[in-house]
Write an enzyme that holds these catalytic residues in place. Structure first.
Site, PDB file in Angstrom:
ATOM      1  N   CYS A   1       0.838  -1.199   0.000  1.00 29.32           N
ATOM      2  CA  CYS A   1       0.000   0.000   0.000  1.00 29.32           C
ATOM      3  C   CYS A   1       0.873   1.250   0.000  1.00 29.32           C
ATOM      4  O   CYS A   1       2.051   1.207   0.274  1.00 29.32           O
ATOM      5  CB  CYS A   1      -0.874   0.019   1.237  1.00 29.32           C
ATOM      6  N   ARG A  44       4.229   0.666  -6.735  1.00 35.76           N
ATOM      7  CA  ARG A  44       4.194  -0.316  -5.650  1.00 35.76           C
ATOM      8  C   ARG A  44       3.066  -1.335  -5.840  1.00 35.76           C
ATOM      9  O   ARG A  44       3.042  -2.356  -5.170  1.00 35.76           O
ATOM     10  CB  ARG A  44       3.992   0.406  -4.312  1.00 35.76           C
ATOM     11  N   TRP A  67      -3.332  -2.289  -1.448  1.00 34.49           N
ATOM     12  CA  TRP A  67      -3.060  -3.619  -2.014  1.00 34.49           C
ATOM     13  C   TRP A  67      -3.718  -4.567  -1.022  1.00 34.49           C
ATOM     14  O   TRP A  67      -3.252  -4.725   0.105  1.00 34.49           O
ATOM     15  CB  TRP A  67      -1.546  -3.817  -2.108  1.00 34.49           C
ATOM     16  N   ASN A 107      -0.789   1.205   6.316  1.00 27.74           N
ATOM     17  CA  ASN A 107      -0.071   0.156   5.582  1.00 27.74           C
ATOM     18  C   ASN A 107       0.322  -0.924   6.564  1.00 27.74           C
ATOM     19  O   ASN A 107       0.639  -0.618   7.710  1.00 27.74           O
ATOM     20  CB  ASN A 107       1.231   0.701   4.979  1.00 27.74           C
ATOM     21  N   GLY A 108       0.348  -2.169   6.112  1.00 24.20           N
ATOM     22  CA  GLY A 108       0.832  -3.246   6.977  1.00 24.20           C
ATOM     23  C   GLY A 108      -0.311  -4.058   7.545  1.00 24.20           C
ATOM     24  O   GLY A 108      -1.418  -4.070   6.997  1.00 24.20           O
ATOM     25  N   GLU A 118      16.560 -23.228  -7.212  1.00 24.87           N
ATOM     26  CA  GLU A 118      16.163 -21.828  -7.315  1.00 24.87           C
ATOM     27  C   GLU A 118      17.391 -20.925  -7.505  1.00 24.87           C
ATOM     28  O   GLU A 118      17.369 -19.996  -8.320  1.00 24.87           O
ATOM     29  CB  GLU A 118      15.353 -21.430  -6.066  1.00 24.87           C
ATOM     30  N   LYS A 126      18.051 -18.529 -10.748  1.00 29.59           N
ATOM     31  CA  LYS A 126      18.318 -17.088 -10.652  1.00 29.59           C
ATOM     32  C   LYS A 126      19.543 -16.720 -11.482  1.00 29.59           C
ATOM     33  O   LYS A 126      19.521 -15.768 -12.252  1.00 29.59           O
ATOM     34  CB  LYS A 126      18.564 -16.648  -9.206  1.00 29.59           C
ATOM     35  N   GLU A 153      18.840 -17.115 -15.312  1.00 31.24           N
ATOM     36  CA  GLU A 153      17.904 -16.199 -15.980  1.00 31.24           C
ATOM     37  C   GLU A 153      18.404 -14.768 -16.029  1.00 31.24           C
ATOM     38  O   GLU A 153      18.074 -14.045 -16.956  1.00 31.24           O
ATOM     39  CB  GLU A 153      16.482 -16.291 -15.398  1.00 31.24           C
ATOM     40  N   HIS A 204      26.325 -39.796 -11.257  1.00 35.53           N
ATOM     41  CA  HIS A 204      25.679 -40.475 -12.388  1.00 35.53           C
ATOM     42  C   HIS A 204      25.636 -39.595 -13.634  1.00 35.53           C
ATOM     43  O   HIS A 204      24.707 -39.697 -14.431  1.00 35.53           O
ATOM     44  CB  HIS A 204      24.267 -40.910 -11.991  1.00 35.53           C
ATOM     45  N   LYS A 228       7.317 -11.297 -16.790  1.00 32.24           N
ATOM     46  CA  LYS A 228       6.938 -11.492 -15.391  1.00 32.24           C
ATOM     47  C   LYS A 228       5.795 -12.498 -15.290  1.00 32.24           C
ATOM     48  O   LYS A 228       5.753 -13.316 -14.402  1.00 32.24           O
ATOM     49  CB  LYS A 228       6.528 -10.138 -14.796  1.00 32.24           C
TER      50      LYS A 228
HETATM   51  C1  G6P Z   1       7.650 -16.520 -15.133  1.00 31.78           C
HETATM   52  C2  G6P Z   1       8.462 -15.588 -14.245  1.00 31.78           C
HETATM   53  C3  G6P Z   1       9.020 -16.352 -13.034  1.00 31.78           C
HETATM   54  C4  G6P Z   1       7.909 -17.068 -12.294  1.00 31.78           C
HETATM   55  C5  G6P Z   1       7.084 -17.969 -13.235  1.00 31.78           C
HETATM   56  C6  G6P Z   1       5.827 -18.477 -12.555  1.00 31.78           C
HETATM   57  O1  G6P Z   1       8.517 -17.434 -15.738  1.00 31.78           O
HETATM   58  O2  G6P Z   1       9.513 -15.020 -14.984  1.00 31.78           O
HETATM   59  O3  G6P Z   1       9.672 -15.453 -12.147  1.00 31.78           O
HETATM   60  O4  G6P Z   1       8.451 -17.853 -11.267  1.00 31.78           O
HETATM   61  O5  G6P Z   1       6.667 -17.223 -14.379  1.00 31.78           O
HETATM   62  O6  G6P Z   1       5.006 -17.383 -12.278  1.00 31.78           O
HETATM   63  P1  G6P Z   1       3.830 -17.396 -11.240  1.00 31.78           P
HETATM   64  O7  G6P Z   1       3.205 -16.024 -11.357  1.00 31.78           O
HETATM   65  O8  G6P Z   1       2.881 -18.470 -11.640  1.00 31.78           O
HETATM   66  O9  G6P Z   1       4.419 -17.638  -9.907  1.00 31.78           O
END
Ligand code: G6P
Length: 624
Positions: free
Chosen positions: A2, A27, A89, A115-116, A497, A501, A504, A520, A619
């Site tokens: 928010c 935001r 939000w 907010n919060g 993960e 990161k 990508e 293996h 995204k």
């Molecule tokens: C895209 C984004 C990733 C995300 C994935 C799943 O590939 O670039 O950052 O993890 O989608 O998105 P979601 O909104 O379903 O978590």
């Protein structure tokens, strides 16, 4: 997250406040509102959707239409010179006009924006209702207007100070009173609140961009402080009412830096927002050490007791959060768990039963494959739960029930704070199921909850403490052509993960493997130049991980290990060791991922890449 903007001064402020909200749009928000005070009367206009809807509603009110009095007071004779505005939000309560801020007390004399999260909102709601207060929204925020009303005896600062003492949680709020047309009073517990000091005017906002075009002189409000603002300046006290001196500072940021809160990129800002994202996600779901409160989630306990299998479906980073959840939930509840990548699940004609709980994890709530997998499971009779960060998203409409993460809008394409918030949400589900099914002794539940509550501060501490070391490793390794990540058990999803990161945002090929599988195949990739990142935090499999580290080093590879503080065996086994604080081993992923996010970040930045918008990536992936 928010946004808050308040103004008090000599200028008509309606347009200033809406312009301030516009600067906070980045935001993310789903509704907005404004309250203006003039002639002893407060008028409010709120609207669902974006700020153009708020502008339209303000214009309609100004033309004397829907509300009595309305915002016409803002335009008559130059308009109101004090007001509050907010972008919401949604966290508590749906996205509706009634739930949008500002909120008022019973007599509509006191208005607030917040907010919060107020953690003890249900307790306070019950108390205030018994005292005769009536509520008009489903929000936790409205509580604060009524609490101030409860304590008000002619002095707004004092009433805010007393109300602050009744609240638990993390929040920032600003209040105004119809009888005090020249003062705003705010309070801060963790969530940001900043005063902007102008000439014969002042702003009180959640972030500097809200007023940066009007003034660069700021006064920081710290946590556990109450601030009273008027056109002449601001005065700050602690919760006991003792005054605190604070110097005015000059901000040198341009607007672009201000949007990123002074960080060079959104990704770095979001990495640093993880303590807050986790704090908001666990907040009122862990009201005491005795158990999890998931009453907002619509699953009855009989069903929870009868679940025979959990299936988790997701894509990308959300899939990795699900994997962490799989290890934790299976361990705590003894319910068998199946994990599937959503795009695989939906096309493999899965076997589904009515005793299945299918959990779809998607931060956006709009990823096409995850939605399709959830729909398929539902059609075949499973109970479907969504874990998402976006209220009103498609996943929330398709699922039988929803558990929200509360990480705020994530702008960087590479997910960071939504990952840690999802992992926290998985722990909540695991603990809740264990509690309902009686599979976990109460002393263990209490211990894990106590550790989870410490997590926001441990995350903050870890981000600070590992930074120099990670940066140095990134400098040394930024030119490498391949990175291998190895982990076991709960360390494996952290590796997956971390490797994603790096891949990508730096475009360096990576692989992440279950350490036991290394011999293996992947071992063939290793030579003296290969960096191998290894999650070697304390756990029942640490010894096994260390024997894999020994195999790797025997091939000359350069081992970077993530280890638990005090675990010297790892330092002896690895080339570079990054320590993270000690916590329950099942919760370690919340900390172990942080150096890996930073490693990817610093390598990509060193190579001059745009970490917020990597090539070919979006995204949200909404097309099939
Ligand atoms: C895209 C984004 C990733 C995300 C994935 C799943 O590939 O670039 O950052 O993890 O989608 O998105 P979601 O909104 O379903 O978590």
């Amino acid at each position: 997250m928010c946004g808050i903007v308040g103004y008090v001064g000599r200028r008509p402020c309606r347009d200033l406040l809406i312009a301030g909200l516009e600067k906070l749009e980045y935001r993310g928000y789903d509704s907005a509102g404004i309250s203006l005070l003039a002639d002893g009367h407060i008028d409010t206009v709120r609207a669902v959707g974006n700020l153009s809807n708020l502008r339209t509603a303000v214009a309609a009110a100004q033309n004397g239409q829907p509300r009595e009095g309305a915002v016409a007071v803002a335009t008559g004779d130059g308009g109101a010179r004090i007001g509050l505005a907010h972008t919401r939000w949604a966290t508590h309560g749906r996205v509706t006009e009634e739930n949008a801020h500002p909120h008022g007390d019973c007599g509509d004399q006191i208005h607030i924006v917040l907010n919060g999260i107020v953690e003890n909102h249900s307790e306070l709601h019950a108390e205030l209702t018994a005292e005769g207060h009536g509520f008009t929204s489903e929000t936790d925020a409205e509580i604060v207007a009524h609490l101030i009303e409860r304590h008000y005896d002619g002095d707004l600062t004092e009433a805010v100070r007393l109300a602050f003492g009744d609240l638990r949680g993390h929040y920032a709020f600003v209040a105004m009173h119809a009888d005090h047309p020249d003062v705003l009073v705010g309070a801060r517990k963790e969530c940001p609140l900043i005063v902007g000091i102008g000439t014969e005017e002042a702003f009180l906002a959640s972030a500097i961009p809200a007023f940066l075009s009007e003034t660069r002189s700021v006064l920081q409000v710290e946590t556990d402080e109450i601030v009273t603002v008027d056109a002449e300046g601001a005065s700050i006290t602690d919760p006991s009412g003792t005054g605190i001196a604070r110097e005015v500072e000059e901000v040198t940021w341009d607007e672009d830096a201000a949007e990123k809160a002074g960080y060079p990129t959104f990704m770095m800002k979001e990495i640093h927002e993880q303590p807050e994202a986790v704090a908001e996600t666990i907040a009122d779901r862990l009201p005491t050490l005795d158990g999890v409160d998931l009453s907002e989630v619509d699953i009855d306990e009989d069903f929870a007791r009868s679940v025979s299998r959990i299936v988790i479906v997701a894509c990308g980073t959300s899939y990795h959060a699900g994997l962490v959840g799989r290890y934790a939930i299976e361990l705590w509840t003894r319910i068998p768990i199946e994990m599937d990548i959503a795009s695989e699940y939906r096309y493999r004609d899965p076997v589904v039963s009515e005793k299945d709980l299918v959990i779809g994890i998607t931060q956006s709530g709009e990823t096409a494959d995850t939605l399709a997998a959830m729909r398929l499971a539902k059609e075949r009779g499973a109970k479907v739960m969504a874990i998402t960060n976006v209220m009103g998203s498609q996943a929330t409409r398709d699922a039988d029930t929803v558990l929200y993460t509360r990480a705020g809008l994530e702008i960087g394409v590479a997910a960071t704070k939504t990952f840690t918030a999802q992992v926290a949400a998985m722990y909540l589900i695991g603990l809740w199921l264990a509690q309902v099914r009686g599979t976990f002794p109460i002393e263990d539940v209490r211990r894990i909850i106590a550790e989870l509550k410490r997590m926001p501060s441990m995350i903050e501490q870890t981000i600070e403490s590992v930074d120099d070391r990670v940066r140095a490793i990134a400098r040394a390794q930024a030119d490498q052509r391949f990175f291998l990540y190895l982990g076991r058990n709960i360390g494996l999803p952290v590796c997956l993960e971390g490797a994603l990161k790096l891949r990508e945002i730096s475009y360096i090929p990576t692989d992440a493997y279950a350490a036991g599988e290394m011999k293996h195949g992947p071992i063939a990739l290793l030579d003296e130049s290969t960096p191998v990142v290894c999650v070697a935090t304390e756990s029942p499999v640490l010894e096994k991980v260390l024997s894999n580290v020994a195999e790797v080093r025997a091939r000359g590879a350069d081992v970077v290990a993530i280890a638990t503080e005090g675990s010297t065996v790892v330092e002896d086994a690895a080339d570079h060791t990054i320590y993270i604080p000690r916590t329950d081993w099942v919760l370690q992923p919340l900390l172990a991922i942080l150096p890996l996010q930073l490693l990817a970040y610093y390598i990509a930045r060193r190579n001059g890449l745009n970490v917020d918008q990597p090539r070919n990536l979006a995204k949200t992936v909404t097309v099939e």
